[in-house]
Design a protein around this motif. Sequence first.
Motif, mmCIF file in Angstrom:
data_model
loop_
_atom_site.group_PDB
_atom_site.id
_atom_site.type_symbol
_atom_site.label_atom_id
_atom_site.label_comp_id
_atom_site.label_asym_id
_atom_site.label_seq_id
_atom_site.Cartn_x
_atom_site.Cartn_y
_atom_site.Cartn_z
ATOM 1 N N GLN A 45 8.163 -19.494 -4.571
ATOM 2 C CA GLN A 45 9.350 -20.296 -4.850
ATOM 3 C C GLN A 45 9.111 -21.123 -6.112
ATOM 4 O OE1 GLN A 45 10.108 -22.510 -1.176
ATOM 5 N NE2 GLN A 45 11.545 -20.911 -0.533
ATOM 6 N N GLU A 46 10.198 -21.541 -6.764
ATOM 7 C CA GLU A 46 10.107 -22.281 -8.020
ATOM 8 C C GLU A 46 11.050 -23.472 -8.015
ATOM 9 O OE1 GLU A 46 11.335 -19.596 -11.126
ATOM 10 O OE2 GLU A 46 13.334 -19.333 -10.283
ATOM 11 N N TYR B 59 13.090 -26.469 -4.200
ATOM 12 C CA TYR B 59 12.490 -25.133 -4.339
ATOM 13 C C TYR B 59 13.456 -24.039 -3.902
ATOM 14 C CZ TYR B 59 7.764 -26.708 -5.489
ATOM 15 O OH TYR B 59 6.673 -27.233 -6.121
ATOM 16 N N TRP C 268 11.930 -17.353 -6.069
ATOM 17 C CA TRP C 268 11.850 -16.723 -7.379
ATOM 18 C C TRP C 268 12.083 -15.225 -7.209
ATOM 19 C CZ3 TRP C 268 7.199 -14.055 -9.598
ATOM 20 C CH2 TRP C 268 7.445 -13.604 -10.882
ATOM 21 N N TYR D 34 3.420 -15.101 -12.326
ATOM 22 C CA TYR D 34 4.700 -15.810 -12.384
ATOM 23 C C TYR D 34 5.189 -15.815 -13.829
ATOM 24 C CZ TYR D 34 8.161 -19.539 -12.335
ATOM 25 O OH TYR D 34 9.328 -20.272 -12.485
ATOM 26 N N LYS E 188 10.482 -22.259 -14.566
ATOM 27 C CA LYS E 188 10.491 -23.572 -13.918
ATOM 28 C C LYS E 188 9.151 -24.283 -14.113
ATOM 29 C CE LYS E 188 14.646 -23.043 -12.195
ATOM 30 N NZ LYS E 188 15.783 -23.847 -12.659
ATOM 31 N N ILE F 13 5.705 -24.138 -9.092
ATOM 32 C CA ILE F 13 5.836 -23.050 -8.128
ATOM 33 C C ILE F 13 5.033 -23.397 -6.881
ATOM 34 C CG2 ILE F 13 6.201 -21.268 -9.876
ATOM 35 C CD1 ILE F 13 3.295 -20.368 -9.421
#
Length: 378
Positions: A85-86, A95, A98, A119, A123, A126
Amino acid sequence: MELVLQTAPSIEPITLAEAKSYLRLDSNTFAESVTPTQSIVPGAHVIAAAYSLKGSGVSVIGKTALVILDSGTNLSGGTVDVKIQEADSDSDSLYTDWTGGAFTQVTTANDNAIQEKEYTGTKAFIRVVATVGTATCDFGVSVAVRSATHEDDTLLASLITAAREYVEDFTGRALINQTWNGYLDKFPAQFIELPKPELRSVGFVKYCATVLNGALTSNGTTVIVVDASIFAQGDTITVEAEDITLGATTDTLTFTSCTRGANSTTQATHADGRGVFFIWPATNYIVDINSWKGRIVLGYDSDWPTVVAYPSHPIQVRFTCGYGTAGSDLPERIRWALQLYLKTLYEFREEIITGTIVQSINAPYTVQAMLWPLRVEP
Protein backbone atom coordinates in the motif's frame (compact mmCIF):
# COMPACT_ATOMS: atom_id res chain seq x y z
CA MET A 1 -7.31 38.11 -7.90
CA GLU A 2 -5.15 37.75 -4.82
CA LEU A 3 -3.78 34.26 -4.18
CA VAL A 4 -2.88 32.34 -1.02
CA LEU A 5 -1.46 28.81 -1.17
CA GLN A 6 -3.74 26.33 0.61
CA THR A 7 -1.95 23.02 -0.06
CA ALA A 8 1.57 22.83 -1.44
CA PRO A 9 2.66 20.08 -3.88
CA SER A 10 3.12 16.76 -2.09
CA ILE A 11 6.28 15.98 -4.08
CA GLU A 12 8.78 17.82 -6.25
CA PRO A 13 8.74 17.26 -10.03
CA ILE A 14 12.22 15.73 -10.01
CA THR A 15 13.44 13.41 -7.29
CA LEU A 16 16.70 13.65 -5.40
CA ALA A 17 17.88 10.50 -7.14
CA GLU A 18 17.09 11.97 -10.57
CA ALA A 19 18.89 15.20 -9.69
CA LYS A 20 22.03 13.38 -8.54
CA SER A 21 22.00 11.22 -11.64
CA TYR A 22 21.75 14.29 -13.87
CA LEU A 23 24.50 16.10 -11.95
CA ARG A 24 26.63 12.94 -11.97
CA LEU A 25 27.32 13.10 -8.27
CA ASP A 26 29.27 10.27 -6.68
CA SER A 27 27.35 8.09 -4.23
CA ASN A 28 28.31 5.79 -1.40
CA THR A 29 29.01 2.07 -1.72
CA PHE A 30 26.07 -0.25 -2.28
CA ALA A 31 26.12 -1.43 1.34
CA GLU A 32 26.16 2.16 2.60
CA SER A 33 23.36 3.15 0.26
CA VAL A 34 20.86 0.39 1.12
CA THR A 35 18.76 0.67 4.28
CA PRO A 36 16.64 -2.40 5.13
CA THR A 37 13.50 -1.86 7.25
CA GLN A 38 11.20 -4.54 8.63
CA SER A 39 7.62 -3.70 7.76
CA ILE A 40 6.22 -6.98 9.14
CA VAL A 41 8.63 -8.49 11.65
CA PRO A 42 9.69 -12.08 10.78
CA GLY A 43 8.10 -14.76 12.91
CA ALA A 44 5.14 -17.09 13.35
CA HIS A 45 1.99 -15.11 12.58
CA VAL A 46 -1.38 -16.43 13.69
CA ILE A 47 -4.56 -16.29 11.63
CA ALA A 48 -5.37 -12.69 10.65
CA ALA A 49 -8.51 -11.52 8.86
CA ALA A 50 -8.42 -9.88 5.44
CA TYR A 51 -5.34 -7.64 5.39
CA SER A 52 -5.70 -6.83 9.07
CA LEU A 53 -2.02 -7.51 9.75
CA LYS A 54 -0.50 -4.10 8.99
CA GLY A 55 3.19 -3.46 8.63
CA SER A 56 4.96 -0.26 9.57
CA GLY A 57 5.29 2.54 7.00
CA VAL A 58 8.61 3.20 5.26
CA SER A 59 9.67 6.52 3.68
CA VAL A 60 10.55 6.03 0.01
CA ILE A 61 10.29 9.54 -1.44
CA GLY A 62 13.16 10.22 -3.80
CA LYS A 63 14.51 6.69 -3.36
CA THR A 64 14.27 3.26 -4.94
CA ALA A 65 12.63 0.54 -2.86
CA LEU A 66 12.53 -3.25 -3.05
CA VAL A 67 9.87 -5.06 -1.00
CA ILE A 68 10.94 -8.57 0.05
CA LEU A 69 8.52 -11.26 1.25
CA ASP A 70 10.53 -13.96 3.02
CA SER A 71 8.25 -16.91 3.75
CA GLY A 72 9.12 -19.75 6.11
CA THR A 73 6.96 -22.77 6.80
CA ASN A 74 3.16 -22.67 6.64
CA LEU A 75 1.33 -25.03 8.95
CA SER A 76 -1.11 -27.42 7.33
CA GLY A 77 -3.53 -25.53 5.06
CA GLY A 78 -2.04 -22.15 5.95
CA THR A 79 -1.97 -19.34 3.39
CA VAL A 80 -0.42 -15.89 3.31
CA ASP A 81 -1.57 -13.00 1.11
CA VAL A 82 0.53 -9.82 1.10
CA LYS A 83 0.12 -6.58 -0.82
CA ILE A 84 1.84 -3.19 -0.94
CA GLN A 85 0.00 0.00 0.00
CA GLU A 86 1.09 3.61 -0.57
CA ALA A 87 0.32 7.05 0.91
CA ASP A 88 1.44 10.67 0.85
CA SER A 89 2.01 10.59 4.62
CA ASP A 90 2.40 7.82 7.19
CA SER A 91 -1.21 7.78 8.41
CA ASP A 92 -3.24 4.57 8.54
CA SER A 93 -6.34 6.16 7.00
CA LEU A 94 -4.43 7.47 3.95
CA TYR A 95 -2.94 4.18 2.72
CA THR A 96 -4.43 2.72 -0.45
CA ASP A 97 -3.49 -0.33 -2.50
CA TRP A 98 -0.69 0.20 -4.99
CA THR A 99 -1.67 -1.19 -8.38
CA GLY A 100 0.35 -4.30 -9.10
CA GLY A 101 1.54 -4.58 -5.51
CA ALA A 102 0.02 -7.98 -4.65
CA PHE A 103 2.43 -10.88 -4.11
CA THR A 104 1.68 -14.44 -5.20
CA GLN A 105 -0.24 -16.22 -2.43
CA VAL A 106 2.03 -18.33 -0.23
CA THR A 107 0.75 -21.87 0.45
CA THR A 108 2.34 -25.07 1.71
CA ALA A 109 3.21 -25.78 -1.91
CA ASN A 110 5.43 -22.72 -2.37
CA ASP A 111 6.49 -21.68 1.16
CA ASN A 112 10.12 -21.39 2.30
CA ALA A 113 10.86 -19.03 -0.57
CA ILE A 114 11.51 -15.36 -1.28
CA GLN A 115 9.42 -13.03 -3.44
CA GLU A 116 10.47 -9.50 -4.42
CA LYS A 117 8.69 -6.48 -5.87
CA GLU A 118 10.23 -3.13 -6.73
CA TYR A 119 8.04 -0.17 -5.81
CA THR A 120 7.81 2.21 -8.76
CA GLY A 121 5.01 4.45 -7.52
CA THR A 122 5.17 8.14 -6.65
CA LYS A 123 3.99 8.31 -3.04
CA ALA A 124 6.13 9.25 -0.05
CA PHE A 125 5.43 6.15 2.07
CA ILE A 126 4.72 2.47 1.52
CA ARG A 127 3.79 -0.41 3.81
CA VAL A 128 2.58 -3.99 3.47
CA VAL A 129 -0.60 -5.57 4.78
CA ALA A 130 -1.22 -9.29 5.08
CA THR A 131 -3.92 -11.92 5.47
CA VAL A 132 -3.06 -15.16 7.26
CA GLY A 133 -5.58 -17.91 6.57
CA THR A 134 -6.43 -21.27 8.16
CA ALA A 135 -3.25 -21.79 10.22
CA THR A 136 -0.18 -20.09 11.65
CA CYS A 137 2.43 -19.17 9.05
CA ASP A 138 6.05 -18.15 9.42
CA PHE A 139 7.07 -15.13 7.34
CA GLY A 140 8.34 -11.55 7.39
CA VAL A 141 8.36 -8.61 5.01
CA SER A 142 11.15 -6.06 4.72
CA VAL A 143 11.70 -3.00 2.55
CA ALA A 144 15.19 -2.36 1.20
CA VAL A 145 15.51 1.34 0.41
CA ARG A 146 18.42 2.51 -1.71
CA SER A 147 19.22 6.10 -0.93
CA ALA A 148 22.63 7.06 -2.22
CA THR A 149 23.32 9.78 0.31
CA HIS A 150 25.62 12.60 -0.60
CA GLU A 151 27.01 15.41 1.51
CA ASP A 152 24.95 17.89 -0.54
CA ASP A 153 21.61 16.04 -0.28
CA THR A 154 20.03 18.70 1.93
CA LEU A 155 21.27 21.47 -0.35
CA LEU A 156 20.05 19.63 -3.44
CA ALA A 157 16.57 19.14 -1.97
CA SER A 158 16.36 22.87 -1.32
CA LEU A 159 17.63 23.72 -4.82
CA ILE A 160 15.08 21.38 -6.42
CA THR A 161 12.32 23.34 -4.68
CA ALA A 162 13.92 26.64 -5.71
CA ALA A 163 14.15 25.48 -9.33
CA ARG A 164 10.52 24.42 -9.33
CA GLU A 165 9.44 27.76 -7.86
CA TYR A 166 11.47 29.63 -10.49
CA VAL A 167 9.84 27.70 -13.34
CA GLU A 168 6.39 28.27 -11.84
CA ASP A 169 7.04 32.01 -11.45
CA PHE A 170 8.50 32.35 -14.96
CA THR A 171 5.73 30.43 -16.73
CA GLY A 172 2.85 31.44 -14.46
CA ARG A 173 1.93 27.76 -14.26
CA ALA A 174 1.57 25.21 -11.48
CA LEU A 175 3.67 22.10 -12.02
CA ILE A 176 2.73 19.41 -9.49
CA ASN A 177 -0.91 19.57 -8.32
CA GLN A 178 -1.45 22.21 -5.63
CA THR A 179 -4.46 23.98 -4.13
CA TRP A 180 -4.91 27.74 -3.96
CA ASN A 181 -7.41 30.19 -2.50
CA GLY A 182 -8.27 33.13 -4.76
CA TYR A 183 -9.88 36.29 -3.38
CA LEU A 184 -12.05 38.77 -5.30
CA ASP A 185 -13.73 42.03 -4.35
CA LYS A 186 -16.64 41.56 -6.76
CA PHE A 187 -18.02 39.09 -9.27
CA PRO A 188 -17.07 39.74 -12.93
CA ALA A 189 -19.58 40.25 -15.69
CA GLN A 190 -19.29 36.81 -17.34
CA PHE A 191 -16.69 34.47 -15.84
CA ILE A 192 -13.96 34.14 -13.24
CA GLU A 193 -10.58 33.50 -14.86
CA LEU A 194 -8.28 31.38 -12.72
CA PRO A 195 -4.48 31.70 -12.84
CA LYS A 196 -1.83 28.98 -12.71
CA PRO A 197 -2.96 26.50 -15.38
CA GLU A 198 -3.53 23.61 -15.80
CA LEU A 199 -6.84 23.89 -13.85
CA ARG A 200 -7.85 20.54 -12.38
CA SER A 201 -10.92 21.28 -10.29
CA VAL A 202 -12.77 23.93 -8.31
CA GLY A 203 -13.37 23.16 -4.64
CA PHE A 204 -15.88 25.91 -3.97
CA VAL A 205 -17.03 29.44 -4.71
CA LYS A 206 -17.76 31.11 -1.39
CA TYR A 207 -19.17 34.60 -0.89
CA CYS A 208 -20.08 36.94 1.97
CA ALA A 209 -23.85 36.70 2.21
CA THR A 210 -24.37 38.67 5.45
CA VAL A 211 -22.64 39.60 8.72
CA LEU A 212 -23.00 38.59 12.35
CA ASN A 213 -25.50 40.59 14.38
CA GLY A 214 -23.70 40.30 17.71
CA ALA A 215 -20.46 38.71 18.87
CA LEU A 216 -20.11 34.91 18.95
CA THR A 217 -18.17 33.25 21.78
CA SER A 218 -15.95 30.23 21.14
CA ASN A 219 -18.54 27.82 22.57
CA GLY A 220 -21.79 29.66 21.78
CA THR A 221 -24.36 27.71 19.80
CA THR A 222 -26.72 30.54 18.87
CA VAL A 223 -25.90 32.47 15.72
CA ILE A 224 -27.67 35.74 14.87
CA VAL A 225 -27.19 37.33 11.44
CA VAL A 226 -28.34 40.53 9.77
CA ASP A 227 -29.91 38.73 6.78
CA ALA A 228 -30.85 35.04 6.78
CA SER A 229 -32.90 34.99 3.60
CA ILE A 230 -30.73 32.38 1.85
CA PHE A 231 -29.99 30.17 4.86
CA ALA A 232 -31.82 27.09 6.13
CA GLN A 233 -31.35 24.61 8.95
CA GLY A 234 -28.48 22.25 8.13
CA ASP A 235 -26.59 24.74 5.94
CA THR A 236 -22.90 25.29 6.70
CA ILE A 237 -21.57 28.83 6.92
CA THR A 238 -18.02 30.09 7.38
CA VAL A 239 -17.04 32.86 9.78
CA GLU A 240 -13.35 33.71 9.47
CA ALA A 241 -11.62 30.28 9.54
CA GLU A 242 -14.42 28.35 11.29
CA ASP A 243 -17.23 26.36 9.67
CA ILE A 244 -20.57 26.34 11.52
CA THR A 245 -23.56 24.12 10.70
CA LEU A 246 -26.80 25.99 11.36
CA GLY A 247 -29.41 24.57 13.71
CA ALA A 248 -33.09 25.35 14.04
CA THR A 249 -34.43 28.88 13.54
CA THR A 250 -36.38 30.66 16.30
CA ASP A 251 -37.06 33.67 14.10
CA THR A 252 -35.96 34.87 10.68
CA LEU A 253 -32.49 35.89 11.87
CA THR A 254 -31.57 33.52 14.74
CA PHE A 255 -30.27 29.95 14.55
CA THR A 256 -29.97 27.82 17.68
CA SER A 257 -28.23 24.52 18.51
CA CYS A 258 -25.61 25.21 15.86
CA THR A 259 -22.67 22.83 15.44
CA ARG A 260 -19.40 24.68 15.95
CA GLY A 261 -16.09 23.70 14.36
CA ALA A 262 -17.67 21.75 11.50
CA ASN A 263 -15.45 20.09 8.87
CA SER A 264 -12.60 19.75 11.41
CA THR A 265 -12.19 23.53 11.76
CA THR A 266 -11.34 25.17 15.08
CA GLN A 267 -13.94 26.89 17.24
CA ALA A 268 -13.10 30.54 17.88
CA THR A 269 -14.52 33.83 19.11
CA HIS A 270 -15.95 36.08 16.38
CA ALA A 271 -16.67 39.78 16.78
CA ASP A 272 -19.92 41.53 15.90
CA GLY A 273 -20.07 42.38 12.19
CA ARG A 274 -17.77 39.62 10.98
CA GLY A 275 -18.59 38.34 7.51
CA VAL A 276 -20.74 35.23 7.15
CA PHE A 277 -19.68 33.28 4.06
CA PHE A 278 -21.78 30.74 2.19
CA ILE A 279 -20.77 28.20 -0.48
CA TRP A 280 -22.53 28.94 -3.75
CA PRO A 281 -24.05 25.70 -5.16
CA ALA A 282 -21.93 24.28 -7.98
CA THR A 283 -25.06 23.78 -10.08
CA ASN A 284 -24.96 27.51 -10.82
CA TYR A 285 -21.69 27.44 -12.75
CA ILE A 286 -19.56 25.46 -15.18
CA VAL A 287 -15.87 24.70 -14.57
CA ASP A 288 -13.98 25.19 -17.84
CA ILE A 289 -10.68 23.32 -17.65
CA ASN A 290 -10.00 23.43 -21.41
CA SER A 291 -9.30 27.13 -21.88
CA TRP A 292 -5.72 28.49 -21.83
CA LYS A 293 -6.57 29.68 -18.33
CA GLY A 294 -9.26 27.77 -16.46
CA ARG A 295 -12.54 29.58 -15.93
CA ILE A 296 -15.65 29.50 -13.78
CA VAL A 297 -18.48 30.33 -16.17
CA LEU A 298 -22.07 31.15 -15.24
CA GLY A 299 -24.43 28.30 -15.99
CA TYR A 300 -27.43 28.64 -18.26
CA ASP A 301 -30.00 31.07 -16.83
CA SER A 302 -27.86 31.71 -13.73
CA ASP A 303 -26.78 34.98 -12.14
CA TRP A 304 -24.00 35.78 -9.71
CA PRO A 305 -25.27 35.93 -6.13
CA THR A 306 -25.70 39.18 -4.23
CA VAL A 307 -22.62 39.93 -2.16
CA VAL A 308 -22.51 42.03 0.99
CA ALA A 309 -20.13 44.96 0.59
CA TYR A 310 -17.71 43.42 3.07
CA PRO A 311 -14.42 45.33 3.31
CA SER A 312 -12.09 42.31 3.04
CA HIS A 313 -12.29 39.84 0.15
CA PRO A 314 -16.05 39.07 0.05
CA ILE A 315 -15.54 36.33 -2.58
CA GLN A 316 -13.32 33.26 -2.17
CA VAL A 317 -12.53 30.59 -4.75
CA ARG A 318 -10.62 27.41 -3.95
CA PHE A 319 -9.13 25.54 -6.89
CA THR A 320 -6.59 22.82 -7.65
CA CYS A 321 -4.13 23.24 -10.50
CA GLY A 322 -1.08 21.49 -11.94
CA TYR A 323 -0.06 18.96 -14.57
CA GLY A 324 -0.64 15.99 -12.25
CA THR A 325 0.58 14.25 -9.11
CA ALA A 326 3.87 12.91 -10.50
CA GLY A 327 6.93 14.38 -12.17
CA SER A 328 6.26 12.19 -15.19
CA ASP A 329 3.04 14.15 -15.81
CA LEU A 330 5.03 17.25 -16.79
CA PRO A 331 5.98 18.06 -20.39
CA GLU A 332 9.53 16.98 -21.15
CA ARG A 333 10.63 20.53 -21.92
CA ILE A 334 9.72 21.57 -18.37
CA ARG A 335 11.57 18.61 -16.85
CA TRP A 336 14.68 19.44 -18.87
CA ALA A 337 14.44 23.13 -18.01
CA LEU A 338 14.19 22.24 -14.34
CA GLN A 339 17.31 20.11 -14.48
CA LEU A 340 19.27 22.70 -16.46
CA TYR A 341 18.41 25.43 -13.99
CA LEU A 342 19.13 23.11 -11.07
CA LYS A 343 22.61 22.53 -12.51
CA THR A 344 23.16 26.29 -12.67
CA LEU A 345 22.05 26.78 -9.07
CA TYR A 346 24.22 23.92 -7.86
CA GLU A 347 27.41 24.82 -9.69
CA PHE A 348 27.19 28.60 -9.20
CA ARG A 349 26.06 29.16 -5.63
CA GLU A 350 27.35 32.72 -5.40
CA GLU A 351 27.87 35.69 -7.69
CA ILE A 352 30.96 35.41 -9.84
CA ILE A 353 33.74 37.91 -9.11
CA THR A 354 36.12 38.50 -12.02
CA GLY A 355 38.74 41.03 -11.02
CA THR A 356 36.68 43.95 -9.75
CA ILE A 357 33.53 43.00 -11.67
CA VAL A 358 30.69 41.18 -9.94
CA GLN A 359 28.58 39.16 -12.34
CA SER A 360 25.15 37.92 -11.29
CA ILE A 361 24.13 34.38 -12.16
CA ASN A 362 20.88 34.38 -14.11
CA ALA A 363 18.84 31.55 -15.50
CA PRO A 364 20.52 30.23 -18.68
CA TYR A 365 19.05 31.44 -21.97
CA THR A 366 18.33 27.82 -22.89
CA VAL A 367 16.07 27.44 -19.84
CA GLN A 368 14.02 30.52 -20.72
CA ALA A 369 13.91 29.57 -24.40
CA MET A 370 12.45 26.17 -23.50
CA LEU A 371 9.89 27.68 -21.15
CA TRP A 372 8.85 30.74 -23.13
CA PRO A 373 6.18 29.01 -25.32
CA LEU A 374 4.47 27.81 -22.13
CA ARG A 375 4.48 31.22 -20.43
CA VAL A 376 1.09 32.53 -19.31
CA GLU A 377 0.70 36.29 -19.19
CA PRO A 378 -0.71 37.65 -15.91
